[in-house]
Scaffold this motif. Sequence first.
Motif, PDB file in Angstrom:
ATOM      1  N   ALA A   1       4.140   5.911  -5.217  1.00 25.07           N
ATOM      2  CA  ALA A   1       4.348   5.892  -6.663  1.00 25.07           C
ATOM      3  C   ALA A   1       3.519   6.961  -7.371  1.00 25.07           C
ATOM      4  O   ALA A   1       3.778   7.286  -8.526  1.00 25.07           O
ATOM      5  CB  ALA A   1       4.004   4.514  -7.223  1.00 25.07           C
ATOM      6  N   VAL A   2       2.532   7.513  -6.693  1.00 23.54           N
ATOM      7  CA  VAL A   2       1.696   8.565  -7.278  1.00 23.54           C
ATOM      8  C   VAL A   2       2.553   9.820  -7.438  1.00 23.54           C
ATOM      9  O   VAL A   2       3.246  10.223  -6.496  1.00 23.54           O
ATOM     10  CB  VAL A   2       0.474   8.842  -6.361  1.00 23.54           C
ATOM     11  CG1 VAL A   2      -0.320  10.035  -6.870  1.00 23.54           C
ATOM     12  CG2 VAL A   2      -0.403   7.607  -6.264  1.00 23.54           C
ATOM     13  N   PRO A   3       2.486  10.451  -8.611  1.00 27.55           N
ATOM     14  CA  PRO A   3       3.275  11.680  -8.808  1.00 27.55           C
ATOM     15  C   PRO A   3       2.863  12.773  -7.825  1.00 27.55           C
ATOM     16  O   PRO A   3       1.695  12.904  -7.482  1.00 27.55           O
ATOM     17  CB  PRO A   3       2.950  12.096 -10.243  1.00 27.55           C
ATOM     18  CG  PRO A   3       2.286  10.927 -10.871  1.00 27.55           C
ATOM     19  CD  PRO A   3       1.735  10.078  -9.789  1.00 27.55           C
ATOM     20  N   GLU A   4       3.849  13.548  -7.396  1.00 29.16           N
ATOM     21  CA  GLU A   4       3.577  14.614  -6.437  1.00 29.16           C
ATOM     22  C   GLU A   4       2.570  15.614  -6.973  1.00 29.16           C
ATOM     23  O   GLU A   4       1.832  16.233  -6.204  1.00 29.16           O
ATOM     24  CB  GLU A   4       4.873  15.335  -6.066  1.00 29.16           C
ATOM     25  CG  GLU A   4       5.257  15.136  -4.629  1.00 29.16           C
ATOM     26  CD  GLU A   4       6.481  15.927  -4.243  1.00 29.16           C
ATOM     27  OE1 GLU A   4       6.334  17.101  -3.879  1.00 29.16           O
ATOM     28  OE2 GLU A   4       7.571  15.321  -4.296  1.00 29.16           O
ATOM     29  N   SER A   5       2.492  15.745  -8.288  1.00 26.37           N
ATOM     30  CA  SER A   5       1.550  16.695  -8.889  1.00 26.37           C
ATOM     31  C   SER A   5       0.098  16.323  -8.605  1.00 26.37           C
ATOM     32  O   SER A   5      -0.797  17.156  -8.711  1.00 26.37           O
ATOM     33  CB  SER A   5       1.773  16.786 -10.396  1.00 26.37           C
ATOM     34  OG  SER A   5       1.566  15.511 -10.993  1.00 26.37           O
ATOM     35  N   GLU A   6      -0.149  15.065  -8.230  1.00 23.58           N
ATOM     36  CA  GLU A   6      -1.509  14.622  -7.920  1.00 23.58           C
ATOM     37  C   GLU A   6      -1.862  14.785  -6.444  1.00 23.58           C
ATOM     38  O   GLU A   6      -2.996  14.520  -6.048  1.00 23.58           O
ATOM     39  CB  GLU A   6      -1.706  13.173  -8.355  1.00 23.58           C
ATOM     40  CG  GLU A   6      -1.645  12.992  -9.857  1.00 23.58           C
ATOM     41  CD  GLU A   6      -2.030  11.600 -10.297  1.00 23.58           C
ATOM     42  OE1 GLU A   6      -2.833  10.951  -9.598  1.00 23.58           O
ATOM     43  OE2 GLU A   6      -1.509  11.154 -11.334  1.00 23.58           O
ATOM     44  N   TYR A   7      -0.904  15.200  -5.630  1.00 24.93           N
ATOM     45  CA  TYR A   7      -1.180  15.423  -4.214  1.00 24.93           C
ATOM     46  C   TYR A   7      -2.102  16.630  -4.058  1.00 24.93           C
ATOM     47  O   TYR A   7      -2.022  17.592  -4.822  1.00 24.93           O
ATOM     48  CB  TYR A   7       0.102  15.692  -3.428  1.00 24.93           C
ATOM     49  CG  TYR A   7       1.039  14.507  -3.271  1.00 24.93           C
ATOM     50  CD1 TYR A   7       0.734  13.254  -3.760  1.00 24.93           C
ATOM     51  CD2 TYR A   7       2.244  14.660  -2.609  1.00 24.93           C
ATOM     52  CE1 TYR A   7       1.593  12.192  -3.597  1.00 24.93           C
ATOM     53  CE2 TYR A   7       3.124  13.597  -2.441  1.00 24.93           C
ATOM     54  CZ  TYR A   7       2.785  12.370  -2.942  1.00 24.93           C
ATOM     55  OH  TYR A   7       3.642  11.323  -2.773  1.00 24.93           O
ATOM     56  N   GLU A   9       0.833  -1.206   0.000  1.00 19.73           N
ATOM     57  CA  GLU A   9       0.000   0.000   0.000  1.00 19.73           C
ATOM     58  C   GLU A   9       0.866   1.254   0.000  1.00 19.73           C
ATOM     59  O   GLU A   9       0.577   2.214  -0.723  1.00 19.73           O
ATOM     60  CB  GLU A   9      -0.932   0.005   1.211  1.00 19.73           C
ATOM     61  CG  GLU A   9      -2.057  -0.991   1.108  1.00 19.73           C
ATOM     62  CD  GLU A   9      -2.971  -0.971   2.324  1.00 19.73           C
ATOM     63  OE1 GLU A   9      -2.965   0.023   3.081  1.00 19.73           O
ATOM     64  OE2 GLU A   9      -3.698  -1.955   2.515  1.00 19.73           O
ATOM     65  N   THR A  11       4.006   1.514  -1.063  1.00 22.66           N
ATOM     66  CA  THR A  11       4.694   1.587  -2.344  1.00 22.66           C
ATOM     67  C   THR A  11       3.779   2.191  -3.404  1.00 22.66           C
ATOM     68  O   THR A  11       4.197   3.071  -4.170  1.00 22.66           O
ATOM     69  CB  THR A  11       5.175   0.190  -2.781  1.00 22.66           C
ATOM     70  OG1 THR A  11       6.095  -0.299  -1.802  1.00 22.66           O
ATOM     71  CG2 THR A  11       5.852   0.222  -4.138  1.00 22.66           C
ATOM     72  N   ALA A  12       2.522   1.744  -3.431  1.00 27.56           N
ATOM     73  CA  ALA A  12       1.560   2.296  -4.390  1.00 27.56           C
ATOM     74  C   ALA A  12       1.296   3.771  -4.106  1.00 27.56           C
ATOM     75  O   ALA A  12       1.218   4.588  -5.028  1.00 27.56           O
ATOM     76  CB  ALA A  12       0.263   1.497  -4.344  1.00 27.56           C
ATOM     77  N   ALA A  13       1.175   4.124  -2.842  1.00 27.42           N
ATOM     78  CA  ALA A  13       0.904   5.522  -2.485  1.00 27.42           C
ATOM     79  C   ALA A  13       2.068   6.424  -2.871  1.00 27.42           C
ATOM     80  O   ALA A  13       1.857   7.525  -3.393  1.00 27.42           O
ATOM     81  CB  ALA A  13       0.618   5.634  -0.989  1.00 27.42           C
TER      82      ALA A  13
END
Length: 85
Positions: free
Chosen positions: A64-70, A58, A60-62
């Motif tokens: 892996a999300v690009p910082e631009s999507e935060y 979980e 690792t998946a979290a």
Amino acid sequence: MSKSMTLNVRVSGSLSDFVSANIGDAGAYENVSEYVRDLIRRDKERVESERLALLKAELTAAFAVPESEYLPLDADAIFARNARN
């Protein structure tokens, strides 16, 4: 610390033969209680290891999300979101 628990388990046939082969002079354990305690410890370790693996997956998946999507959140937004749940 938790209180101790007494268990009564009946095994027969090949299970009984298998347990007998693992205790006493021929086996790795001195008695059935020691054997059962070790089995429980190993199962506990297995469950904890599986839970840790799930958490790692979980995270690792979290990550892996690009910082631009935060999404930026402040404390008020977090409190409001948690109040809805």
